[in-house]
Write a protein that holds these residues in place. Sequence first.
Motif, PDB file in Angstrom:
ATOM      1  N   SER A  81       6.261  21.744   3.307  1.00 27.12           N
ATOM      2  CA  SER A  81       7.403  21.710   2.386  1.00 27.12           C
ATOM      3  C   SER A  81       7.289  20.407   1.625  1.00 27.12           C
ATOM      4  O   SER A  81       7.059  19.353   2.229  1.00 27.12           O
ATOM      5  N   GLY A  82       7.436  20.476   0.312  1.00 24.26           N
ATOM      6  CA  GLY A  82       7.179  19.300  -0.511  1.00 24.26           C
ATOM      7  C   GLY A  82       7.896  18.059  -0.010  1.00 24.26           C
ATOM      8  O   GLY A  82       7.276  17.013   0.249  1.00 24.26           O
ATOM      9  N   SER A  83       9.210  18.175   0.156  1.00 31.51           N
ATOM     10  CA  SER A  83      10.008  17.005   0.525  1.00 31.51           C
ATOM     11  C   SER A  83       9.640  16.459   1.913  1.00 31.51           C
ATOM     12  O   SER A  83       9.982  15.317   2.239  1.00 31.51           O
TER      13      SER A  83
ATOM     14  N   MET B  22      13.169  26.550  -7.737  1.00 30.81           N
ATOM     15  CA  MET B  22      12.312  25.702  -8.595  1.00 30.81           C
ATOM     16  C   MET B  22      11.241  26.520  -9.308  1.00 30.81           C
ATOM     17  O   MET B  22      10.826  26.178 -10.405  1.00 30.81           O
TER      18      MET B  22
ATOM     19  N   PHE C 149      19.067  16.816 -12.406  1.00 32.84           N
ATOM     20  CA  PHE C 149      18.514  17.903 -11.582  1.00 32.84           C
ATOM     21  C   PHE C 149      19.429  19.139 -11.654  1.00 32.84           C
ATOM     22  O   PHE C 149      18.956  20.265 -11.862  1.00 32.84           O
TER      23      PHE C 149
ATOM     24  N   ARG D 139       7.822  13.006   2.440  1.00 31.33           N
ATOM     25  CA  ARG D 139       8.551  11.734   2.367  1.00 31.33           C
ATOM     26  C   ARG D 139       9.163  11.340   3.707  1.00 31.33           C
ATOM     27  O   ARG D 139       9.581  10.193   3.875  1.00 31.33           O
TER      28      ARG D 139
ATOM     29  N   SER E 227      15.298  26.584  -2.308  1.00 28.51           N
ATOM     30  CA  SER E 227      14.687  25.615  -3.211  1.00 28.51           C
ATOM     31  C   SER E 227      13.396  26.169  -3.795  1.00 28.51           C
ATOM     32  O   SER E 227      13.112  26.011  -4.975  1.00 28.51           O
ATOM     33  N   THR E 228      12.623  26.837  -2.932  1.00 24.77           N
ATOM     34  CA  THR E 228      11.313  27.320  -3.375  1.00 24.77           C
ATOM     35  C   THR E 228      11.447  28.298  -4.541  1.00 24.77           C
ATOM     36  O   THR E 228      10.780  28.152  -5.571  1.00 24.77           O
TER      37      THR E 228
ATOM     38  N   ALA F 284      16.668  12.470  -1.474  1.00 24.41           N
ATOM     39  CA  ALA F 284      16.012  12.008  -2.695  1.00 24.41           C
ATOM     40  C   ALA F 284      17.026  11.353  -3.628  1.00 24.41           C
ATOM     41  O   ALA F 284      18.113  11.886  -3.853  1.00 24.41           O
TER      42      ALA F 284
ATOM     43  N   ARG G  16       2.495  28.472   4.872  1.00 20.00           N
ATOM     44  CA  ARG G  16       2.776  27.034   5.001  1.00 20.00           C
ATOM     45  C   ARG G  16       2.511  26.524   6.416  1.00 20.00           C
ATOM     46  O   ARG G  16       1.913  25.462   6.590  1.00 20.00           O
TER      47      ARG G  16
ATOM     48  N   ASP H  72      21.882  17.807  -3.408  1.00 21.53           N
ATOM     49  CA  ASP H  72      20.621  18.544  -3.374  1.00 21.53           C
ATOM     50  C   ASP H  72      20.872  20.024  -3.655  1.00 21.53           C
ATOM     51  O   ASP H  72      21.827  20.356  -4.347  1.00 21.53           O
TER      52      ASP H  72
ATOM     53  N   LYS I  36       7.081  22.784  -9.224  1.00 18.99           N
ATOM     54  CA  LYS I  36       5.694  22.618  -8.768  1.00 18.99           C
ATOM     55  C   LYS I  36       4.735  22.928  -9.908  1.00 18.99           C
ATOM     56  O   LYS I  36       4.983  23.835 -10.702  1.00 18.99           O
TER      57      LYS I  36
ATOM     58  N   LYS J 224      14.806  13.048  -7.895  1.00 14.64           N
ATOM     59  CA  LYS J 224      14.583  14.366  -7.290  1.00 14.64           C
ATOM     60  C   LYS J 224      13.230  14.993  -7.602  1.00 14.64           C
ATOM     61  O   LYS J 224      12.705  14.840  -8.708  1.00 14.64           O
ATOM     62  N   TYR J 225      12.741  15.708  -6.609  1.00 13.39           N
ATOM     63  CA  TYR J 225      11.586  16.609  -6.764  1.00 13.39           C
ATOM     64  C   TYR J 225      12.150  17.979  -7.120  1.00 13.39           C
ATOM     65  O   TYR J 225      12.974  18.516  -6.383  1.00 13.39           O
TER      66      TYR J 225
ATOM     67  N   SER K  96      13.988  21.552   6.084  1.00 14.08           N
ATOM     68  CA  SER K  96      12.546  21.786   6.086  1.00 14.08           C
ATOM     69  C   SER K  96      11.793  20.458   5.996  1.00 14.08           C
ATOM     70  O   SER K  96      10.676  20.343   6.489  1.00 14.08           O
TER      71      SER K  96
HETATM   72  C1  2P0 Z   1      14.294  16.661  -3.187  1.00 15.04           C
HETATM   73  N1  2P0 Z   1      14.900  19.062  -3.054  1.00 15.04           N
HETATM   74  O1  2P0 Z   1      13.613  15.862  -3.856  1.00 15.04           O
HETATM   75  C2  2P0 Z   1      14.757  17.933  -3.907  1.00 15.04           C
HETATM   76  C3  2P0 Z   1      16.078  17.732  -4.558  1.00 15.04           C
HETATM   77  C4  2P0 Z   1      16.155  19.721  -3.270  1.00 15.04           C
HETATM   78  C5  2P0 Z   1      16.792  19.032  -4.401  1.00 15.04           C
HETATM   79  O2  2P0 Z   1      12.914  18.850  -2.143  1.00 15.04           O
HETATM   80  O3  2P0 Z   1       9.329  24.613  -1.868  1.00 15.04           O
HETATM   81  O4  2P0 Z   1      12.484  22.320   0.504  1.00 15.04           O
HETATM   82  O5  2P0 Z   1       9.417  23.599   0.419  1.00 15.04           O
HETATM   83  O6  2P0 Z   1       8.465  22.314  -1.498  1.00 15.04           O
HETATM   84  O7  2P0 Z   1      10.939  20.507  -0.345  1.00 15.04           O
HETATM   85  C6  2P0 Z   1      13.962  20.826  -1.665  1.00 15.04           C
HETATM   86  O8  2P0 Z   1      12.742  21.436  -1.831  1.00 15.04           O
HETATM   87  O9  2P0 Z   1      10.891  22.800  -1.382  1.00 15.04           O
HETATM   88  C7  2P0 Z   1      13.893  19.520  -2.304  1.00 15.04           C
HETATM   89  P1  2P0 Z   1       9.453  23.339  -1.081  1.00 15.04           P
HETATM   90  P2  2P0 Z   1      11.736  21.707  -0.633  1.00 15.04           P
HETATM   91  O10 2P0 Z   1      14.631  16.418  -2.003  1.00 15.04           O
END
Ligand code: 2P0
Length: 354
Positions: free
Chosen positions: A161-163, A220, A268, A166, A216-217, A19, A78, A310, A26, A22-23, A129
Amino acid sequence: ASEGQWVLMATGRSPTNIAVIKYWGKRDEALILPVNDSISVTLDPGHLSATTTVAVSPSFPSDRMWLNGKEISLSGGRFQSCLREIRKRACEFEDEKKGIKIKKEDWEKLHVHIASYNNFPTAAGLASSAAGFACLVFTLGKLMNVKEDYGELSSIARQGSGSACRSLYGGFVKWCMGKKDDGSDSLAVQLADETHWNDLVIIIAVVSSKQKETSSTSGMRDTVETSPLLQYRAQTVVPSRVLKMEEAIKNQDFESFAKLTCADSNQFHAVCLDTSPPIFYMNDTSHRIISLVEKWNQSEGTPQVAYTFDAGPNAVLIARNRKTAAVLLQKLLYYFPPQDKDLSSYLVGDKSIL
Ligand code: 2P0
């Protein structure tokens, strides 16, 4: 499978993504809906990728999964969400030669076996993930003859997993946070394909391949609950940054791209520090890498390299071209000579051939 019974298999491979916006955070934990849009670069599948084989057979009594050769539980919500959503969309499959016919309703009764491998350290902040769930959803979709487009598949991978949403696309990708409560519009769109901006070279400096301390879960979740800075970031900073980043990518404007990427990584980590108790993902080596890049960029008058970190201490460095990447590598090896197991590997490549 026992004699006379068939096994149907599919294998897929998905790269991870990095990213640049960044995400983090939630608004809905169960559906994995984020508090802001994010933008990433998908790497070439050569190095940082997951390879997954999925199989169904009438002889399998239950769903089972192996990760890097070790059996893991599939009971987590999940995995179950991804399996359920793909099974719901499964279509009839027929192979007359082999005498296999699976009707739409049969898929509900057939159990799956899943074997997945990562070719990089799991849970070391290298987005394992993301590659894993993207690959699982994509490969299950192929196996079960799912007809939905990548956007729809990305919203299923998001529930793993959110990321991961993408990683369904190559190139530059935006995860649109969406507005709806059911998450149906929270999905990935491709901003530019993998042939766009081929000058960029991505170098990942593996500062530590140890498992991270705060996942991360949970990290965040704590940030959402305790950080006042997160609301400001999500509502005020990221929306305009996303627009500027889209422009920078479209125009291959490295100066804007690098400034936005570094600023977003730093914010971030500031939000992590603003969490109670504070979360530290970067270490002294990460900070020294930031200083090196900042000083270099300043001395050149225009950015040569962007950095982003990250949920771990490893540095992702994006050089404007191959020549700069070669100089960067020299600098890294000079200032951070590989000494021990934790500081021993540099993965080199560009966004299309990592
Ligand atoms: C990202 N990260 O945008 C951000 C930047 C880490 C730092 O996405 O809870 O493993 O599975 O949705 O996707 C890491 O979070 O978390 C992440 P879940 P995920 O890449």
